[in-house]
Motif scaffolding. Sequence first.
Motif, short mmCIF file in Angstrom:
data_model
loop_
_atom_site.label_atom_id
_atom_site.label_comp_id
_atom_site.label_asym_id
_atom_site.label_seq_id
_atom_site.Cartn_x
_atom_site.Cartn_y
_atom_site.Cartn_z
N LEU A 130 0.86 -1.21 0.05
CA LEU A 130 -0.07 -0.08 0.03
C LEU A 130 1.09 1.10 0.07
O LEU A 130 1.59 1.69 1.12
N TYR A 131 1.25 1.66 -1.24
CA TYR A 131 2.33 2.63 -1.36
C TYR A 131 1.85 4.11 -1.19
O TYR A 131 2.72 5.01 -1.40
N SER A 132 0.83 4.45 -1.41
CA SER A 132 0.26 5.85 -1.43
C SER A 132 -1.14 5.95 -0.95
O SER A 132 -2.21 5.27 -1.32
N ILE A 133 -1.16 6.72 0.11
CA ILE A 133 -2.29 6.81 1.06
C ILE A 133 -2.44 8.44 1.13
O ILE A 133 -1.73 9.03 1.82
N GLN A 134 -3.40 8.98 0.20
CA GLN A 134 -3.54 10.57 0.16
C GLN A 134 -4.97 10.77 0.33
O GLN A 134 -5.84 9.81 0.51
N PRO A 135 -5.45 12.15 0.74
CA PRO A 135 -6.66 12.43 1.11
C PRO A 135 -7.69 12.06 0.25
O PRO A 135 -8.87 11.58 0.77
N GLU A 136 -7.34 11.77 -0.93
CA GLU A 136 -8.67 11.43 -1.92
C GLU A 136 -8.52 10.09 -2.45
O GLU A 136 -9.63 9.53 -3.35
N GLU A 137 -7.56 9.43 -2.27
CA GLU A 137 -7.26 8.10 -2.85
C GLU A 137 -6.01 7.32 -2.29
O GLU A 137 -5.41 7.99 -1.73
N ALA A 138 -6.05 6.11 -2.58
CA ALA A 138 -5.13 4.92 -1.95
C ALA A 138 -4.82 4.34 -3.13
O ALA A 138 -5.62 3.81 -3.91
N LYS A 139 -3.35 3.86 -3.34
CA LYS A 139 -2.98 3.08 -4.52
C LYS A 139 -2.18 1.84 -3.68
O LYS A 139 -1.37 1.86 -2.70
N LEU A 140 -2.61 0.62 -4.38
CA LEU A 140 -1.61 -0.50 -3.84
C LEU A 140 -1.47 -1.57 -4.86
O LEU A 140 -2.19 -1.73 -5.80
N SER A 141 -0.48 -2.43 -4.38
CA SER A 141 -0.42 -3.55 -5.48
C SER A 141 -0.57 -4.84 -4.62
O SER A 141 -0.22 -5.02 -3.31
N VAL A 142 -1.17 -5.89 -5.08
CA VAL A 142 -1.25 -7.31 -4.45
C VAL A 142 -0.43 -8.04 -5.22
O VAL A 142 -0.51 -8.27 -6.21
N PHE A 143 0.55 -9.00 -4.38
CA PHE A 143 1.23 -9.92 -4.83
C PHE A 143 0.96 -11.33 -4.48
O PHE A 143 0.43 -11.42 -3.25
#
Length: 184
Positions: A130-143
């Motif tokens: 979970l590499y980016s948690i911002q006020p409007e969105e979060a980005k993650l990669s599942v392995f």
Amino acid sequence: MEYEKLIDLFDYALRMLYEKDHLLFDVEAQERTFAGRLAIYLQHAFDPEFQNELCVDIEYNREGNEIKRRHRRDRRGWIAPDIVLHKRTSVDKDNILYCEVKKNEDEFNNDSERVKDAVRERHYQFGVNLYSIQPEEAKLSVFMSRDGTVREEKYLFTCLSKKLIYRNQHKDWYCENSEWYYVE
């Protein structure tokens, strides 16, 4: 655990984080705070009555009864993933989820390497970066392990959609001489 169940857990945890803890963005809380809140929501969604042998822990530095040894590429003497779903006394068995959390990184951060290593070396069923948690969105990669490689699938959670969305992007990775390469 089924892949869809993992996605549902993170969908719920991120939805709760953005609904109930949005103030954390305003006060610029540390990533450990975000990881702690996500762990609470993951545990609640996974086993709200605490009846399962598997549990969610944060910064867990044990492997069985010993200190969790470092990955081959890591220079630190031990490791403690931000969030794990596992059976506490197990070694390389009953390891379901290894998750690293960053507030503002790109997908190619050092945690991505650690997560892939955990899936490959420690036999975690899933790894999440979970590499980016911002006020409007979060980005993650599942392995996940797949046919001798580690498969990565990318997701996005937005406040507008209030759900985890598959970004239709994936890569297969392989490790050679302690370095990760993606299959072209």
